[in-house]
Write a protein that holds these residues in place. Structure first.
Motif, PDB file in Angstrom:
ATOM      1  N   PHE A   1       4.889  -4.458  -9.662  1.00 58.54           N
ATOM      2  CA  PHE A   1       4.131  -3.221  -9.533  1.00 58.54           C
ATOM      3  C   PHE A   1       3.138  -3.066 -10.681  1.00 58.54           C
ATOM      4  O   PHE A   1       3.384  -3.522 -11.797  1.00 58.54           O
ATOM      5  CB  PHE A   1       5.103  -2.024  -9.512  1.00 58.54           C
ATOM      6  CG  PHE A   1       6.186  -2.183  -8.484  1.00 58.54           C
ATOM      7  CD1 PHE A   1       5.948  -1.875  -7.151  1.00 58.54           C
ATOM      8  CD2 PHE A   1       7.445  -2.689  -8.842  1.00 58.54           C
ATOM      9  CE1 PHE A   1       6.949  -2.062  -6.193  1.00 58.54           C
ATOM     10  CE2 PHE A   1       8.437  -2.876  -7.891  1.00 58.54           C
ATOM     11  CZ  PHE A   1       8.189  -2.554  -6.563  1.00 58.54           C
TER      12      PHE A   1
ATOM     13  N   TYR B   1       0.845  -1.200   0.000  1.00 61.61           N
ATOM     14  CA  TYR B   1       0.000   0.000   0.000  1.00 61.61           C
ATOM     15  C   TYR B   1       0.878   1.247   0.000  1.00 61.61           C
ATOM     16  O   TYR B   1       1.835   1.352   0.773  1.00 61.61           O
ATOM     17  CB  TYR B   1      -0.902  -0.009   1.235  1.00 61.61           C
ATOM     18  CG  TYR B   1      -1.958   1.075   1.234  1.00 61.61           C
ATOM     19  CD1 TYR B   1      -3.035   1.020   0.353  1.00 61.61           C
ATOM     20  CD2 TYR B   1      -1.873   2.150   2.122  1.00 61.61           C
ATOM     21  CE1 TYR B   1      -4.007   2.007   0.360  1.00 61.61           C
ATOM     22  CE2 TYR B   1      -2.852   3.139   2.139  1.00 61.61           C
ATOM     23  CZ  TYR B   1      -3.916   3.065   1.251  1.00 61.61           C
ATOM     24  OH  TYR B   1      -4.879   4.045   1.261  1.00 61.61           O
ATOM     25  N   ASP B   2       0.569   2.180  -0.873  1.00 60.93           N
ATOM     26  CA  ASP B   2       1.284   3.450  -0.949  1.00 60.93           C
ATOM     27  C   ASP B   2       0.518   4.463  -0.103  1.00 60.93           C
ATOM     28  O   ASP B   2      -0.547   4.936  -0.498  1.00 60.93           O
ATOM     29  CB  ASP B   2       1.375   3.891  -2.414  1.00 60.93           C
ATOM     30  CG  ASP B   2       2.225   5.154  -2.582  1.00 60.93           C
ATOM     31  OD1 ASP B   2       2.264   5.982  -1.636  1.00 60.93           O
ATOM     32  OD2 ASP B   2       2.844   5.306  -3.654  1.00 60.93           O
ATOM     33  N   GLU B   3       1.059   4.760   1.095  1.00 63.03           N
ATOM     34  CA  GLU B   3       0.326   5.617   2.042  1.00 63.03           C
ATOM     35  C   GLU B   3       0.095   7.017   1.462  1.00 63.03           C
ATOM     36  O   GLU B   3      -0.955   7.623   1.692  1.00 63.03           O
ATOM     37  CB  GLU B   3       1.102   5.741   3.366  1.00 63.03           C
ATOM     38  CG  GLU B   3       1.505   4.407   4.005  1.00 63.03           C
ATOM     39  CD  GLU B   3       0.432   3.826   4.914  1.00 63.03           C
ATOM     40  OE1 GLU B   3      -0.589   4.497   5.158  1.00 63.03           O
ATOM     41  OE2 GLU B   3       0.606   2.664   5.372  1.00 63.03           O
ATOM     42  N   SER B   4       1.064   7.510   0.696  1.00 62.37           N
ATOM     43  CA  SER B   4       0.923   8.884   0.205  1.00 62.37           C
ATOM     44  C   SER B   4      -0.136   8.979  -0.886  1.00 62.37           C
ATOM     45  O   SER B   4      -0.937   9.906  -0.916  1.00 62.37           O
ATOM     46  CB  SER B   4       2.266   9.402  -0.304  1.00 62.37           C
ATOM     47  OG  SER B   4       2.694   8.611  -1.391  1.00 62.37           O
ATOM     48  N   LYS B   5      -0.174   7.970  -1.762  1.00 57.12           N
ATOM     49  CA  LYS B   5      -1.157   8.020  -2.853  1.00 57.12           C
ATOM     50  C   LYS B   5      -2.482   7.355  -2.476  1.00 57.12           C
ATOM     51  O   LYS B   5      -3.444   7.391  -3.234  1.00 57.12           O
ATOM     52  CB  LYS B   5      -0.583   7.355  -4.100  1.00 57.12           C
ATOM     53  CG  LYS B   5       0.583   8.142  -4.700  1.00 57.12           C
ATOM     54  CD  LYS B   5       1.101   7.453  -5.950  1.00 57.12           C
ATOM     55  CE  LYS B   5       2.252   8.268  -6.542  1.00 57.12           C
ATOM     56  NZ  LYS B   5       3.078   7.476  -7.458  1.00 57.12           N
ATOM     57  N   GLN B   6      -2.494   6.732  -1.303  1.00 52.92           N
ATOM     58  CA  GLN B   6      -3.685   6.044  -0.817  1.00 52.92           C
ATOM     59  C   GLN B   6      -4.237   5.028  -1.807  1.00 52.92           C
ATOM     60  O   GLN B   6      -5.438   4.967  -2.088  1.00 52.92           O
ATOM     61  CB  GLN B   6      -4.772   7.052  -0.426  1.00 52.92           C
ATOM     62  CG  GLN B   6      -4.307   7.926   0.714  1.00 52.92           C
ATOM     63  CD  GLN B   6      -5.434   8.711   1.348  1.00 52.92           C
ATOM     64  OE1 GLN B   6      -6.606   8.424   1.162  1.00 52.92           O
ATOM     65  NE2 GLN B   6      -5.062   9.701   2.129  1.00 52.92           N
TER      66      GLN B   6
ATOM     67  N   SER C   1      -0.839  -2.098   6.877  1.00 49.31           N
ATOM     68  CA  SER C   1      -0.134  -0.829   6.682  1.00 49.31           C
ATOM     69  C   SER C   1      -0.623   0.099   7.788  1.00 49.31           C
ATOM     70  O   SER C   1      -1.522  -0.265   8.545  1.00 49.31           O
ATOM     71  CB  SER C   1      -0.474  -0.251   5.306  1.00 49.31           C
ATOM     72  OG  SER C   1      -1.881  -0.142   5.165  1.00 49.31           O
TER      73      SER C   1
ATOM     74  N   LYS D   1       0.342  -0.193  -4.729  1.00 44.40           N
ATOM     75  CA  LYS D   1       1.295   0.015  -5.820  1.00 44.40           C
ATOM     76  C   LYS D   1       1.862  -1.293  -6.365  1.00 44.40           C
ATOM     77  O   LYS D   1       2.496  -1.304  -7.404  1.00 44.40           O
ATOM     78  CB  LYS D   1       2.420   0.943  -5.375  1.00 44.40           C
ATOM     79  CG  LYS D   1       3.326   0.401  -4.275  1.00 44.40           C
ATOM     80  CD  LYS D   1       4.458   1.405  -4.004  1.00 44.40           C
ATOM     81  CE  LYS D   1       5.392   0.895  -2.920  1.00 44.40           C
ATOM     82  NZ  LYS D   1       6.426   1.878  -2.569  1.00 44.40           N
TER      83      LYS D   1
END
Lengths: 565, 192
Positions: free
Chosen positions: A296, A272-277, A318, A280
């Protein structure tokens, strides 16, 4: 997760990743590839190429060392698999072995797994009735669990779409509980099945016996088939006579040039990409070397079969999702369902001695749901059930026949006509029926073992009493003799229709997936296998999984084009 | 096999709990019970099978279908431990019964004597089964003779002779016809 072989992000990046190559993974791969997405399919088991890897497909019965009976050692090593109707010497290579793939039974549950390219689409029973309007409305009307976020009409065009490609034989019977679809010609019923059909029509207003809609090709379709009526489907079909990922969707995906596939690749978790929510990629462990690799993609389809798909979400934690991806509702892992196949009714019929059949029909007849439907209202249970019905002439009944030439001659000729009914009872979604991750036990790849804690409840058990009573009554009215009923009382799982545990719903507060099978909070992740089911119906579920998958995949492509994912 | 036929071909292979039949205790005090099966036992099993399903003018019987080899394989690799024990004790019981009744080794009996011996055992097996049902015993004990009979039937009708000569077989039917004419004497399809 030591020794991560990133291999360079670019070389491990695709437009889409599909986890699993079974009945829904194959469909996701086909749709995404055909829409132009470079797609990686990740399969935990070995390659099974259509025809080439069906080692038993053309063997005669006497060519099996144990005549299709599994040795005791195999049965003892695989006590769960050995309960499965399709696990035999001729098919054993298409089932994942119990001792190699353990899980924890908090309450008894039979988990039947197929870990290879094609998954259980190689060994499925191929019965493909559509779900009806009532199935998608039942939860809301009765206040059970949560409402489906879609209705029959949302799915109807996708049923048509997958039926036309998969090839479904059937008759247009005009029954609302199993809506008509895009059918190839129906297969015949035999004379005892027709007899029961007529008897039901004259004795009842609401009992309908029809030929089961079945994913066997009664006509050739796109270079596959037609069915040769060998009824050896579970071994893989050298004629391509039935739908499997191997025979149908994976070759279609390959033809686009957009498909990549890795095998022996166990997905550990979704990243999980925390910044892009959004997600990935995925962490993958090589099943043979235990080497870890990351892949990816912009969109990820999870099609690992119900229990493994939810296991993967539970193991994908996450800061955003400390209890598993998409689990804001705490419903992830809950509401596990199956169908109740434990009811058996048989009867013998004196008559039609001058009739027989030729060829081996790879399907049977379907006695459609009549309980809590139309004018019927039951007080002891909600929902309903159908029966899988099979008429045949007995050949191995030796009771009361003297040994010697009498016995030989008797068994060389067909005996009485017989009818066998097997129940398919709907199972209510219950929060108490759940799966979770073991806190202290892991599999050989370091992934927590799945704990299964589920059992049929009062509704299913009350329904079973009616299943046996009604089945016996219908056979009695049709003139059958020596009617026997049996509740096998098997634990859940042997229907091999495990459903739920990551249900679709209208809100992230009460469900895991939205109306397009997107994970709440990680909208570029889709789950379209049996895990997504909000209720269970009594119809076989695979066709509905296919329709949901095609619908979700096409939605995903549209959203990608609009840069919404 | 079809999904709806969820009950396996032969009940004896389902691994369910089995009790010993009283019938097999008859001969226990005379001869030693085998702990393994020899090549000679294959010949004995051939004769047992041939008595149950003999050669007829129609076609060969169980012996030609190598029923002895098949039964030994089943006993060695497929039967449960309890079933195997019933099988092994049953062989001794048959040998002892032959000596008791005819003062002759089973292998030297005339076909009609073997059949006579087995008819008695079959009656005993059926009576015991009937009694168990009447007494509502939950798990009906397996009688050794029933075990040999079931194995012979399964082994013969899954052999090439049984499938292609005693019954009818089409490897690739190519069509399904739900209703064809049948007249008494027409053979059964070997597979469903």
């Amino acid at each position: 997760m030591a020794n991560i072989n990133s291999g360079g992000i670019d070389s491990n990046t695709y437009d889409a990743i599909v986890i699993g190559s079974g009945i829904t993974g194959g469909w996701a791969a086909k749709e995404l590839c055909e829409k132009g997405l470079k797609t990686l399919v990740i399969e935990r088991g070995r390659m099974v190429e259509h025809i080439k890897d069906y080692p038993t497909a053309n063997l005669n019965p006497w060519e099996f060392k144990h005549r299709n009976i599994l040795p005791l050692k195999d049965r003892e090593e695989n006590p769960i698999l050995s309960k499965c109707y399709a696990y035999e010497e001729s098919t054993a290579h298409f089932f994942a072995k119990d001792n190699y793939h353990p899980y924890v039974q908090k309450r008894p549950f039979n988990w039947i797994k197929g870990y290879q390219v094609g998954g259980k689409s190689l060994t499925w029973a191929r019965w493909t009735q559509r779900w009806g309007v009532i199935d998608f409305e039942a939860n809301a009307k009765e206040g059970i669990a949560v409402d489906w976020p879609i209705r029959y009409n949302d799915l109807a065009p996708w049923y048509s779409y997958v039926e036309q490609f998969a090839g479904i034989s059937g008759n247009r019977d005009g029954l609302p509980q199993i809506p008509d679809g895009e059918f190839l010609p129906p297969m015949d019923m035999n004379c005892i099945e027709t007899h029961l059909q007529k008897s039901l029509a004259s004795s009842y207003k609401d009992r309908h016996l029809v030929i089961s809609r079945t994913a066997n090709l009664s006509q050739a379709l796109s270079g596959r088939g037609p069915c040769q009526y060998r009824n050896l489907c579970f071994r893989g079909c050298p004629f391509g006579g039935y739908f499997s990922s191997n025979s149908t969707t994976i070759p279609a995906a390959e033809r686009t040039g957009n498909l990549s596939m890795i095998t022996h690749a166990v997905v550990h978790s979704v990243i999980y990409d925390e910044s892009k929510q959004k997600a990935k990629g995925v962490r993958v462990i090589d099943a043979l070397t235990n080497e870890a690799t990351e892949y990816f993609a912009k969109v990820i389809f999870i099609n690992g079969s119900t229990l493994n798909s939810t296991l993967l979400l539970l193991n994908s934690t996450s800061s955003r999702f400390p209890n598993g991806m998409g689990n804001d509702s705490n419903e992830l892992g809950h509401n596990l369902m199956d169908h109740n196949y434990n009811g058996r009714i048989t009867g013998e019929y004196d008559g039609y001695e001058d009739q027989y059949y030729a060829g081996r029909k790879p399907t049977g007849s379907y006695l459609a749901r009549f309980r809590n439907f139309g004018n019927d209202k039951q007080t002891d249970f909600l929902r309903g059930y159908a029966y899988a019905c099979n008429g045949f002439r007995e050949i191995n009944k030796a009771e009361g026949v003297n040994i010697g030439s009498d016995l030989k001659n008797t068994l060389s000729e067909p005996g009485l006509w017989k009818m066998a009914l097997v129940s398919m009872g709907e199972c209510l979604p219950s929060h108490q029926n759940k799966i979770s991750l073991s806190k202290d036990k892991v599999d050989r790849w370091g992934i927590p073992l799945l704990e299964i804690d589920a059992a049929f409840g009062d509704n299913e058990n009350n329904m079973m009493m009616d299943i046996l009573k009604s089945g016996a009554e219908m056979l009695d009215k049709a003139g059958f003799k020596n009617i026997k009923t049996l509740d096998t009382k098997d634990a859940m799982g042997l229907g091999i229709h495990e459903m739920g545990t990551a249900r679709m719903g209208l809100s992230s507060k009460t469900s895991v997936l939205n109306k397009n099978n997107q994970v709440w909070g990680a909208e570029n992740v889709f789950v379209t296998d049996g895990a997504c089911m909000t209720s269970g119906s009594c119809q076989n579920p695979s066709l509905t999984y296919m329709a949901l998958t095609a619908r979700a995949a096409n939605f995903a492509v549209e959203q990608l084009k609009k840069n919404n994912l | 096999m079809k999904r709806r036929e969820a009950i396996k071909n032969l009940a004896i292979f389902t691994g369910g709990a089995i009790m010993f039949s009283s019938g097999l205790l008859v001969g226990c005090n005379s001869s030693e019970v085998r702990i393994w099966l020899s090549d000679d036992d294959v010949l004995l099993l051939d004769e047992i099978g041939e008595t149950i399903i003999p050669k007829t003018k129609e076609c060969e019987g169980a012996k030609a279908a190598k029923i002895g080899t098949y039964m030994k394989l089943m006993a060695d690799e497929c039967l449960t431990k309890k079933e195997r024990q019933i099988f092994l004790v049953g062989l001794t019981t048959i040998e002892d019964a032959a000596r008791e009744k005819f003062s002759t080794d089973f292998m030297d009996l005339k076909p009609i004597q073997k059949k006579e011996l087995f008819m008695e055992m079959q009656s005993q097996a059926e009576k015991e089964k009937k009694d168990s049902i009447e007494k509502s015993i939950a798990i009906i004990p397996i009688h050794y003779f029933q075990l040999f009979k079931d194995l012979t039937i399964h082994g013969y009708f899954t052999s090439e002779i049984g499938i292609t000569e005693a019954r009818r077989y089409e490897a690739v039917p190519g069509r399904y016809n739900g209703c064809i004419d049948y007249k008494k004497g027409d053979k059964a399809w070997a597979t469903s």
